[in-house]
Design an enzyme around this catalytic site. Structure first.
Site, PDB file in Angstrom:
ATOM      1  N   ASP A   1      19.255   6.762 -62.161  1.00 58.15           N
ATOM      2  CA  ASP A   1      19.469   6.543 -61.026  1.00 58.15           C
ATOM      3  C   ASP A   1      18.619   5.253 -60.621  1.00 58.15           C
ATOM      4  OD1 ASP A   1      20.976   8.893 -60.582  1.00 58.15           O
ATOM      5  OD2 ASP A   1      19.058  10.176 -60.459  1.00 58.15           O
TER       6      ASP A   1
ATOM      7  N   HIS B   1      27.014   7.227 -60.395  1.00 57.24           N
ATOM      8  CA  HIS B   1      26.855   5.651 -60.012  1.00 57.24           C
ATOM      9  C   HIS B   1      27.351   5.291 -58.779  1.00 57.24           C
ATOM     10  CE1 HIS B   1      26.068   4.798 -64.788  1.00 57.24           C
ATOM     11  NE2 HIS B   1      25.235   5.650 -64.174  1.00 57.24           N
TER      12      HIS B   1
ATOM     13  N   GLN C   1      22.560   7.509 -67.413  1.00 58.36           N
ATOM     14  CA  GLN C   1      21.153   8.108 -67.569  1.00 58.36           C
ATOM     15  C   GLN C   1      20.130   7.042 -67.613  1.00 58.36           C
ATOM     16  OE1 GLN C   1      23.875   9.979 -69.653  1.00 58.36           O
ATOM     17  NE2 GLN C   1      24.252  10.913 -67.413  1.00 58.36           N
TER      18      GLN C   1
HETATM   19  P1  GDP Z   1      22.582   4.832 -60.922  1.00 54.33           P
HETATM   20  O1  GDP Z   1      22.882   6.282 -61.351  1.00 54.33           O
HETATM   21  O2  GDP Z   1      21.630   3.966 -61.840  1.00 54.33           O
HETATM   22  O3  GDP Z   1      23.994   3.873 -60.851  1.00 54.33           O
HETATM   23  O4  GDP Z   1      21.984   5.104 -59.450  1.00 54.33           O
HETATM   24  P2  GDP Z   1      22.441   6.299 -58.332  1.00 54.33           P
HETATM   25  O5  GDP Z   1      23.706   5.255 -57.677  1.00 54.33           O
HETATM   26  O6  GDP Z   1      22.380   7.332 -58.885  1.00 54.33           O
HETATM   27  O7  GDP Z   1      21.564   5.753 -57.039  1.00 54.33           O
HETATM   28  C1  GDP Z   1      20.885   4.650 -56.700  1.00 54.33           C
HETATM   29  C2  GDP Z   1      20.823   4.514 -55.250  1.00 54.33           C
HETATM   30  O8  GDP Z   1      20.454   3.610 -54.477  1.00 54.33           O
HETATM   31  C3  GDP Z   1      22.520   4.270 -54.844  1.00 54.33           C
HETATM   32  O9  GDP Z   1      22.704   5.174 -53.514  1.00 54.33           O
HETATM   33  C4  GDP Z   1      22.703   2.984 -54.439  1.00 54.33           C
HETATM   34  O10 GDP Z   1      23.392   2.597 -53.482  1.00 54.33           O
HETATM   35  C5  GDP Z   1      21.188   2.705 -53.938  1.00 54.33           C
HETATM   36  N1  GDP Z   1      20.797   1.254 -54.189  1.00 54.33           N
HETATM   37  C6  GDP Z   1      20.957   0.650 -55.244  1.00 54.33           C
HETATM   38  N2  GDP Z   1      20.276  -0.611 -55.057  1.00 54.33           N
HETATM   39  C7  GDP Z   1      19.759  -0.449 -53.935  1.00 54.33           C
HETATM   40  C8  GDP Z   1      18.756  -1.546 -53.249  1.00 54.33           C
HETATM   41  O11 GDP Z   1      18.231  -2.445 -53.877  1.00 54.33           O
HETATM   42  N3  GDP Z   1      18.180  -0.903 -52.229  1.00 54.33           N
HETATM   43  C9  GDP Z   1      18.305   0.003 -51.476  1.00 54.33           C
HETATM   44  N4  GDP Z   1      17.839   0.598 -50.422  1.00 54.33           N
HETATM   45  N5  GDP Z   1      19.489   1.169 -52.150  1.00 54.33           N
HETATM   46  C10 GDP Z   1      19.916   0.571 -53.329  1.00 54.33           C
HETATM   47  P1  IMO Z   2      22.682   8.389 -63.914  1.00 55.16           P
HETATM   48  O1  IMO Z   2      23.653   7.986 -64.825  1.00 55.16           O
HETATM   49  C1  IMO Z   2      19.264  11.314 -63.361  1.00 55.16           C
HETATM   50  C2  IMO Z   2      18.927  14.619 -66.113  1.00 55.16           C
HETATM   51  C3  IMO Z   2      19.196  16.131 -65.490  1.00 55.16           C
HETATM   52  C4  IMO Z   2      18.402  16.667 -66.405  1.00 55.16           C
HETATM   53  C5  IMO Z   2      18.660  15.921 -67.821  1.00 55.16           C
HETATM   54  C6  IMO Z   2      19.490  16.724 -68.687  1.00 55.16           C
HETATM   55  O2  IMO Z   2      23.405   8.591 -62.420  1.00 55.16           O
HETATM   56  O3  IMO Z   2      21.526   7.780 -63.874  1.00 55.16           O
HETATM   57  P2  IMO Z   2      21.991  17.211 -68.743  1.00 55.16           P
HETATM   58  O4  IMO Z   2      23.105  17.693 -67.446  1.00 55.16           O
HETATM   59  O5  IMO Z   2      22.458  15.540 -68.979  1.00 55.16           O
HETATM   60  O6  IMO Z   2      22.265  17.924 -69.740  1.00 55.16           O
HETATM   61  O7  IMO Z   2      20.750  17.013 -68.005  1.00 55.16           O
HETATM   62  O8  IMO Z   2      19.070  14.742 -67.529  1.00 55.16           O
HETATM   63  N1  IMO Z   2      19.984  13.423 -65.759  1.00 55.16           N
HETATM   64  C7  IMO Z   2      19.991  12.809 -64.815  1.00 55.16           C
HETATM   65  N2  IMO Z   2      19.136  12.077 -64.006  1.00 55.16           N
HETATM   66  N3  IMO Z   2      20.351  10.260 -63.496  1.00 55.16           N
HETATM   67  C8  IMO Z   2      21.477  10.764 -64.234  1.00 55.16           C
HETATM   68  O9  IMO Z   2      22.488   9.970 -64.449  1.00 55.16           O
HETATM   69  C9  IMO Z   2      21.253  11.865 -65.007  1.00 55.16           C
HETATM   70  N4  IMO Z   2      22.053  12.596 -65.886  1.00 55.16           N
HETATM   71  C10 IMO Z   2      21.540  13.630 -66.389  1.00 55.16           C
HETATM   72  O10 IMO Z   2      18.715  15.946 -64.238  1.00 55.16           O
HETATM   73  O11 IMO Z   2      17.008  16.652 -66.258  1.00 55.16           O
HETATM   74 MG    MG Z   3      22.830   8.195 -60.541  1.00 56.82          MG
END
Ligand code: GDP
Ligand code: IMO
Ligand code: MG
Length: 432
Positions: free
Chosen positions: A13, A41, A223
Site C-alpha cells: 500500500d 492498487h 504487496q
Molecule cells: P498500492 O497498493 O501500493 O497501490 O497502494 P494503495 O492504492 O493500496 O494505497 C495508496 C493510497 O494512497 C491510495 O488511496 C492512493 O490513491 C493514495 N495515494 C497515493 N499517492 C498519494 C499521495 O502522494 N498523497 C496522498 N494523499 N494519497 C496518495
Molecule cells: P498491495 O499490492 C498490504 C497482507 C495481508 C496479510 C498478509 C498475507 O495493495 O500493496 P494474503 O492474503 O496475501 O495471504 O495475506 O499480507 N497483504 C497486503 N498488505 N497490501 C497488500 O497488497 C497486501 N496483500 C496482502 O494483510 O498481512
Molecule cells: Mg494496496
C-alpha cells in the site's frame, strides 16, 4: 528500450498503483508478476478513482498492453468483475493478456484460507482471505490448476477430480466442513473460463519478444518487500515474491534484462494484518496518520496500522531489491506535524543494531531509535518541482536518500497523476 520494476519497499500500500499508472504513459507494456486479488492498487485520474486488484495499473491507457503473467494467481470471477467494472466506466480492456500458466484460485482455496486462519487463533497472519496462500501451496505441491488446464475441458475434469477428492477429505476430516460439489465447481469454472479464453496467451513469449524488440516494459509488483515469502517477516507474509527478483520468476525474463528498480516508499509506514512492526504508533499520532492518509485497506477495508518511516527497513529493501531509486509517496500526509521522526536504528536487548534482522522473532523485540526532524505547515499538494517544497520537506527527503543510500526519482504530494515531482533523469525514458 527500458525495463523498470516497481516494487513496494515496505509492507504494501505504498502507492504502487499511482506510480505505475503515471509511468505507464511512457510504457508499451505493464506486467503484473505475482500475487493476486489480495492486492488493491488505487489510481486516480481526472478525479475518478479506480481500484485495481488483478489487472495491471497500465490498463487506463488504451494503447498499453496489460499482462497478467504466470506468477500471478487468478480468481476468474474477480477478474471478470474487474473487467466489467472497467468497461462500464468506458475503459477498454482489449489490451489485456492473461498467462496460460497462471494458477487459478479455486473455491476450496478461499474456504481453506478462512478455515486455516480461524484455526491459527492468536497466531493468525491476518490474510485477506482471498485464497492466495492455499493457491500458491497447491502450485508448489504440484496439484494446482492452471488457466490452460481450465481451458481444456478434459484436462480440467481430470485434474479437478483428483484434487477435489483430496480437498474434500481435508474439509470433512480436519475442518468438519461439508464437501464441495464437483459439478458446481466444474460447471461454474468452465463458464468463467470461456469468458476469459480470448485474453489468454503465452505471456512468457509475449514479454520476451517485447523486450527483444526494445519496448518499454513496466513490471508492477504487488504487496511489498517485507511481505515477501523469503525476504519478508515470515510467517507474517504473503505466499509469493513481491521483491524485484519476483519479476524474473513470475514472467520469465532474465535478471540482466532488468534496467531499473524503483522502490515505492510511503513517507511513513503502514501494515495491514499481523506481525512485528517496530515503528508502529498506537497513539494519537498514529491515528492522525491513519485519518489524514485514509489508511484503510483497499481490498478488505481494514484499518491499517501506522507508524513513522523506518530507515533500517528501507536500507534492507534497497539491498534485496537492488533499488535504483525511490518514489517517496504521500508526503502531503505529513503536512501539519511539528516534528517528524525517522527510525535510524533498533535497540535489541542491550545492543544497538542498524541492520535489519533476518529473524522475525528478533525484529519483534526491536525498539526503534529515532532521529527527529522538523515538520512543515505549508500545503504542498500543488508543488510540481522540488524547489516549491518547504525546506523541511526537502530536508526530509534528502535524509531518506542519505539513510537508504538511494536517490529519490519521484516525490508524490497527492493521489492524482499531476501531483508528482519527478526527477526525469532517473526515470527516462518512462518520463521524457
Ligand atoms: P498500492 O497498493 O501500493 O497501490 O497502494 P494503495 O492504492 O493500496 O494505497 C495508496 C493510497 O494512497 C491510495 O488511496 C492512493 O490513491 C493514495 N495515494 C497515493 N499517492 C498519494 C499521495 O502522494 N498523497 C496522498 N494523499 N494519497 C496518495
Ligand atoms: P498491495 O499490492 C498490504 C497482507 C495481508 C496479510 C498478509 C498475507 O495493495 O500493496 P494474503 O492474503 O496475501 O495471504 O495475506 O499480507 N497483504 C497486503 N498488505 N497490501 C497488500 O497488497 C497486501 N496483500 C496482502 O494483510 O498481512
Ligand atoms: Mg494496496
Amino acid at each position: 528500450m527500458s525495463t523498470l520494476v516497481i516494487v513496494g519497499s515496505q509492507w504494501g500500500d505504498e502507492g504502487k498503483g499511482k506510480v505505475t499508472d503515471m509511468l505507464a504513459e511512457g510504457a508499451d507494456m505493464v506486467v503484473r508478476y505475482q500475487g493476486g486479488n489480495n492486492a488493491g492498487h488505487t489510481v486516480v485520474v481526472d478525479g475518478q478513482e479506480f481500484k485495481l486488484h488483478l489487472i495491471p495499473s497500465g490498463i487506463l491507457y488504451p494503447d498499453t498492453i496489460s499482462v497478467i503473467a504466470g506468477g500471478v494467481v487468478v480468481d476468474p470471477s474477480v477478474l471478470l468483475e474487474e473487467i466489467a467494472g472497467l468497461n462500464a466506466r468506458n475503459v477498454e480492456t482489449a489490451g489485456l493478456r492473461i498467462s496460460q500458466n497462471a494458477h487459478v484460485i479455486m473455491p476450496y482455496h478461499k474456504l481453506l484460507d478462512a478455515l486455516e486462519e480461524e484455526t491459527r487463533g492468536d497466531g493468525k497472519i491476518g490474510t485477506t482471505c482471498r485464497g492466495i496462500g492455499p493457491a500458491y501451496v497447491d502450485k508448489v505441491h504440484r496439484c494446482g490448476i492452471r488457466i490452460s488446464d481450465l481451458l481444456n475441458s478434459k484436462t480440467f475434469k481430470a485434474r479437478l477430480t483428483t484434487v477435489l477428492q483430496d480437498k474434500n477429505r481435508v474439509l470433512q476430516r480436519i475442518y468438519n466442513h461439508e464437501p464441495l460439489s464437483f459439478d458446481d465447481i466444474y460447471d461454474s469454472y468452465s463458464q468463467l473460463a470461456d469468458r476469459l479464453r480470448h485474453y489468454v496467451t503465452d505471456t512468457t513469449q509475449l514479454v520476451s519478444e517485447a523486450n527483444k524488440a526494445g519496448k518499454n516494459i513496466l513490471f508492477e509488483g504487488a504487496q511489498g518487500t517485507l511481505l515477501d515469502i523469503d525476504q519478508g517477516t515470515y510467517p507474517f507474509v504473503t505466499s509469493s515474491h513481491p521483491i524485484a527478483g519476483g519479476a524474473c520468476l513470475g514472467t520469465g525474463i532474465g535478471p540482466t534484462d532488468i534496467d531499473r528498480v524503483i522502490g515505492i516508499t510511503k513517507a511513513y509506514t503502514t501494515r495491514v494484518g499481523e506481525g512485528p512492526f517496530p515503528v508502529e504508533l498506537k497513539d494519537t499520532v498514529g491515528d492522525r496518520l491513519r485519518d489524514a492518509g485514509h489508511e484503510y485497506g483497499t481490498t478488505t477495508g481494514r484499518p491499517r496500522r501506522c507508524g513513522w518511516v523506518d530507515a533500517v527497513m528501507l536500507r534492507y529493501a534497497a539491498a534485496v531489491n537492488g533499488l535504483s531509486s525511490l518514489a517517496v509517496t504521500k508526503m502531503d500526509v505529513l503536512t501539519g506535524l511539528d516534528e517528524i521522526k525517522i527510525c535510524t536504528a533498533y535497540k535489541y536487548r542491550d545492543t544497538i543494531i542498524d541492520k535489519f534482522p533476518e529473524r522475525t522473532d528478533v525484529l519483534a523485540e526491536c525498539e526503534p531509535i529515532y532521529e527527529v526532524l522538523q515538520g512543515w505547515q505549508e500545503d504542498i499538494t500543488g508543488a510540481v518541482t522540488a524547489e516549491e517544497l518547504p525546506q523541511a520537506a526537502r530536508l526530509y527527503v534528502a535524509r531518506l536518500e542519505e539513510l537508504s543510500g538511494v536517490p529519490a526519482s519521484m516525490i508524490s504530494v497527492g493521489p492524482a497523476r499531476a501531483q508528482t515531482i519527478v526527477n526525469k533523469h532517473l526515470l527516462s525514458p518512462f518520463h521524457a
